[in-house]
Design a protein around this motif. Structure first.
Motif, short mmCIF file in Angstrom:
data_model
loop_
_atom_site.label_atom_id
_atom_site.label_comp_id
_atom_site.label_asym_id
_atom_site.label_seq_id
_atom_site.Cartn_x
_atom_site.Cartn_y
_atom_site.Cartn_z
N SER A 1 0.81 -1.23 0.00
CA SER A 1 0.00 0.00 0.00
C SER A 1 0.84 1.27 0.00
O SER A 1 0.32 2.36 -0.25
CB SER A 1 -0.93 0.00 1.22
OG SER A 1 -0.18 -0.03 2.42
N ASN A 2 2.14 1.15 0.28
CA ASN A 2 3.00 2.33 0.26
C ASN A 2 3.51 2.66 -1.14
O ASN A 2 4.23 3.64 -1.33
CB ASN A 2 4.20 2.12 1.18
CG ASN A 2 3.80 2.28 2.64
OD1 ASN A 2 2.63 2.42 2.96
ND2 ASN A 2 4.77 2.23 3.53
N TYR A 3 3.15 1.84 -2.11
CA TYR A 3 3.50 2.10 -3.51
C TYR A 3 2.28 2.70 -4.22
O TYR A 3 1.20 2.14 -4.16
CB TYR A 3 3.93 0.82 -4.22
CG TYR A 3 5.40 0.50 -4.07
CD1 TYR A 3 6.25 0.52 -5.17
CD2 TYR A 3 5.95 0.18 -2.82
CE1 TYR A 3 7.59 0.24 -5.04
CE2 TYR A 3 7.29 -0.10 -2.68
CZ TYR A 3 8.12 -0.07 -3.80
OH TYR A 3 9.46 -0.34 -3.65
N HIS A 4 2.48 3.85 -4.88
CA HIS A 4 1.36 4.57 -5.49
C HIS A 4 1.71 4.99 -6.92
O HIS A 4 2.75 5.60 -7.15
CB HIS A 4 1.03 5.85 -4.69
CG HIS A 4 1.15 5.69 -3.21
ND1 HIS A 4 0.07 5.39 -2.41
CD2 HIS A 4 2.21 5.81 -2.36
CE1 HIS A 4 0.47 5.33 -1.14
NE2 HIS A 4 1.76 5.58 -1.09
N VAL A 5 0.84 4.68 -7.87
CA VAL A 5 0.99 5.16 -9.24
C VAL A 5 0.42 6.58 -9.33
O VAL A 5 -0.62 6.87 -8.74
CB VAL A 5 0.26 4.25 -10.24
CG1 VAL A 5 0.39 4.79 -11.67
CG2 VAL A 5 0.80 2.82 -10.17
N PHE A 6 1.10 7.45 -10.03
CA PHE A 6 0.56 8.79 -10.26
C PHE A 6 0.69 9.17 -11.73
O PHE A 6 1.44 8.54 -12.49
CB PHE A 6 1.24 9.84 -9.37
CG PHE A 6 2.63 10.24 -9.80
CD1 PHE A 6 2.83 11.36 -10.60
CD2 PHE A 6 3.74 9.50 -9.40
CE1 PHE A 6 4.11 11.73 -11.00
CE2 PHE A 6 5.02 9.86 -9.80
CZ PHE A 6 5.21 10.98 -10.60
N ARG B 1 -4.37 15.49 -9.90
CA ARG B 1 -3.39 14.46 -10.22
C ARG B 1 -2.35 14.27 -9.13
O ARG B 1 -1.84 13.16 -8.93
CB ARG B 1 -2.70 14.81 -11.54
CG ARG B 1 -3.61 14.74 -12.77
CD ARG B 1 -4.07 13.32 -13.05
NE ARG B 1 -4.88 13.23 -14.27
CZ ARG B 1 -5.29 12.10 -14.81
NH1 ARG B 1 -4.98 10.95 -14.21
NH2 ARG B 1 -6.02 12.09 -15.90
N TYR B 2 -1.98 15.33 -8.42
CA TYR B 2 -0.95 15.25 -7.40
C TYR B 2 -1.52 15.26 -5.97
O TYR B 2 -0.77 15.41 -5.01
CB TYR B 2 0.04 16.41 -7.54
CG TYR B 2 0.82 16.41 -8.83
CD1 TYR B 2 1.52 15.29 -9.26
CD2 TYR B 2 0.86 17.56 -9.63
CE1 TYR B 2 2.24 15.29 -10.44
CE2 TYR B 2 1.58 17.58 -10.81
CZ TYR B 2 2.27 16.44 -11.22
OH TYR B 2 2.99 16.46 -12.39
N LEU B 3 -2.81 15.10 -5.85
CA LEU B 3 -3.44 15.22 -4.53
C LEU B 3 -2.92 14.17 -3.55
O LEU B 3 -2.69 14.46 -2.37
CB LEU B 3 -4.96 15.12 -4.66
CG LEU B 3 -5.78 15.55 -3.45
CD1 LEU B 3 -5.46 17.00 -3.07
CD2 LEU B 3 -7.27 15.39 -3.73
N ALA B 4 -2.72 12.93 -4.02
CA ALA B 4 -2.25 11.86 -3.14
C ALA B 4 -0.84 12.17 -2.63
O ALA B 4 -0.52 11.90 -1.45
CB ALA B 4 -2.27 10.52 -3.87
N ILE B 5 0.01 12.72 -3.50
CA ILE B 5 1.36 13.09 -3.07
C ILE B 5 1.29 14.20 -2.03
O ILE B 5 1.97 14.16 -0.99
CB ILE B 5 2.20 13.54 -4.28
CG1 ILE B 5 2.38 12.38 -5.26
CG2 ILE B 5 3.56 14.06 -3.82
CD1 ILE B 5 3.11 12.77 -6.54
N ALA B 6 0.46 15.20 -2.27
CA ALA B 6 0.32 16.32 -1.33
C ALA B 6 -0.18 15.82 0.02
O ALA B 6 0.34 16.24 1.07
CB ALA B 6 -0.63 17.37 -1.90
N HIS B 7 -1.17 14.95 0.01
CA HIS B 7 -1.70 14.41 1.27
C HIS B 7 -0.64 13.64 2.03
O HIS B 7 -0.56 13.70 3.26
CB HIS B 7 -2.91 13.51 1.00
CG HIS B 7 -4.15 14.29 0.67
ND1 HIS B 7 -5.29 13.70 0.18
CD2 HIS B 7 -4.43 15.61 0.77
CE1 HIS B 7 -6.21 14.62 -0.01
NE2 HIS B 7 -5.72 15.79 0.34
N CYS B 8 0.20 12.89 1.30
CA CYS B 8 1.27 12.13 1.94
C CYS B 8 2.28 13.06 2.60
O CYS B 8 2.73 12.82 3.71
CB CYS B 8 1.95 11.23 0.91
SG CYS B 8 3.26 10.18 1.58
N ILE B 9 2.63 14.14 1.92
CA ILE B 9 3.59 15.10 2.46
C ILE B 9 3.01 15.81 3.68
O ILE B 9 3.71 16.04 4.68
CB ILE B 9 3.99 16.12 1.38
CG1 ILE B 9 4.78 15.43 0.26
CG2 ILE B 9 4.80 17.27 1.99
CD1 ILE B 9 5.05 16.31 -0.94
#
Length: 397
Positions: free
Chosen positions: A185-190, A369-377
């Motif tokens: 689950s720590n691997y994410h396609v963007f 498109r980058y929302l998942a990355i932003a949430h992770c940060i």
């Protein structure tokens, strides 16, 4: 009660600008300034200085030219150790760092993995294209807390993981283990996107003008455009705007620019890129199996007519020939010439491709498109989770 602002250190040892940096910056800009702030330790401060992000501090990363181009061997490891010492020194003068971000690729970002282990910091790795096959890269992929990657990078990631696990564990099915790790689950396609503040200006549709934009790395294919232009020149000289970035401190082959070609205008890393693009209207991609092609997306968003190779690249598989683009046989300058002729002689097709391009681009908003990355940060810090990917723990569970 609101969450504390997360302070992330982003490591950027690449000395020239490129699509991966632009995409990374777009992802950072999706973060809310009250939730995230960044210190960018970079060998190329110019790429970040006009970001528009209110909570971004730029720190210059010193480089040793003879070491920075090394990709393996003793010179590579000495360079990684040098960067590690520089980062450790800078941390002594920074406000507490919560997370470490690598955006150049595992292996190149090795120093943040040293820091992560030493200081128990969470590591976020962004991967913008295929990775090399080495044990060190596999090590990074197995120890990152979050990996965000383009789909085109997955096969090479599995290969690197397999190489690492084969060397580390003699009695484990390395291939199955690699697939298990990459499905975690720590691997994410963007997929890349463009923010509203950086959305390209609509291009002109009066005078057919070629636009080419990439680095001078050979695989980006500037030589193909030049060959095609020379083939067409006797009957129909092309007007072209060529924007290029000259790579620094690399051992890979590069093309020559500028060259003396009639009606070609050359721009090296121009600040007015959007203005130059808006004065063009036919975008030509000559890259070989481009992992994504941010410049193609920018061309679509500007309403340009896109000509691209029919290969295994993202956009070749996404766009439909004669509907949103014109495709030509990869590595075939004559086929590229034919595609150019088609557009030059059919104004209605140009208009239709332009309208269709705009519709495609609207699906690639950076804010989604980058929302998942932003949430992770922005997420509150946790204990580094790479132990969950430890094969020993996996076997016991």
């Amino acid at each position: 009660m609101s969450n504390p602002t997360i302070h992330s250190l982003l490591f950027d040892p690449i000395r020239f600008k490129g699509g991966s940096k632009i995409a990374t910056l777009e992802a950072l800009l999706v973060c809310q300034p009250e939730n995230a702030k960044f210190t960018i330790v970079t060998a190329n401060p110019e790429s970040w200085q006009h970001s528009g992000h209110h909570n971004m501090t730029i720190v210059r990363l010193p480089t040793i030219k003879v070491l920075s181009s090394a990709q393996h061997g003793a010179a590579y490891w000495i360079n990684q150790l040098f960067y590690f010492v520089i980062l450790l020194f800078n941390l002594c003068f920074m406000q507490k760092v919560d997370k470490l971000i690598g955006a150049s690729g595992p292996g190149i970002d090795m120093p943040i993995y040293f820091l992560g282990k030493l200081l128990s910091k969470q590591i976020i790795q962004l991967i913008h294209g295929p990775v090399g096959n080495s044990r060190s890269i596999g090590y990074c992929l197995s120890n990152a807390d979050h990996v965000f990657y383009l789909q085109s990078a997955r096969p090479s990631m599995l290969t690197a993981l397999n190489t690492y696990y084969q060397a580390k564990f003699r009695n484990i099915d390395a291939s199955s283990l690699s697939s298990w790790v990459a499905s975690h689950s720590n691997y994410h396609v963007f997929v890349n996107g463009i923010s509203q503040q950086n959305w390209p200006t609509r291009c002109q549709m009066v005078l057919p003008t070629i636009f080419w934009c990439a680095s001078l790395l050979k695989w980006k294919g500037l030589d193909k455009l030049i060959t095609a232009a020379k083939l067409i020149h006797p009957t129909h000289p092309l007007i072209a705007n060529v924007c290029f970035i000259r790579p620094k401190d690399i051992s890979l082959p590069v093309s020559q620019a500028p060259q003396n070609i009639s009606h070609f205008r050359w721009y090296e890393d121009p600040e007015c890129l959007d203005d130059i693009r808006s004065k063009s209207n036919i975008f030509i991609s000559t890259s070989t199996n481009e992992p994504f092609g941010l410049s193609i997306l920018e061309a679509l968003a500007a309403g340009m007519c896109v000509i691209l190779p029919d290969d295994d690249s993202y956009w070749s598989k996404t766009l439909t020939d004669f509907q949103q683009c014109i495709k030509y046989k990869a590595e075939d300058p004559v086929s590229l010439c034919t595609a150019i002729y088609l557009l030059l002689n059919d104004r209605n097709m140009m208009e239709q491709l332009s309208q269709n391009a705009l519709q495609v681009a609207l699906e690639y908003q950076a804010e989604s498109r980058y929302l998942a990355i932003a949430h992770c940060i922005e997420a509150p810090c946790e204990q580094p989770s790479s132990s969950a990917l430890n094969p020993v723990n996996a076997e016991r569970s």
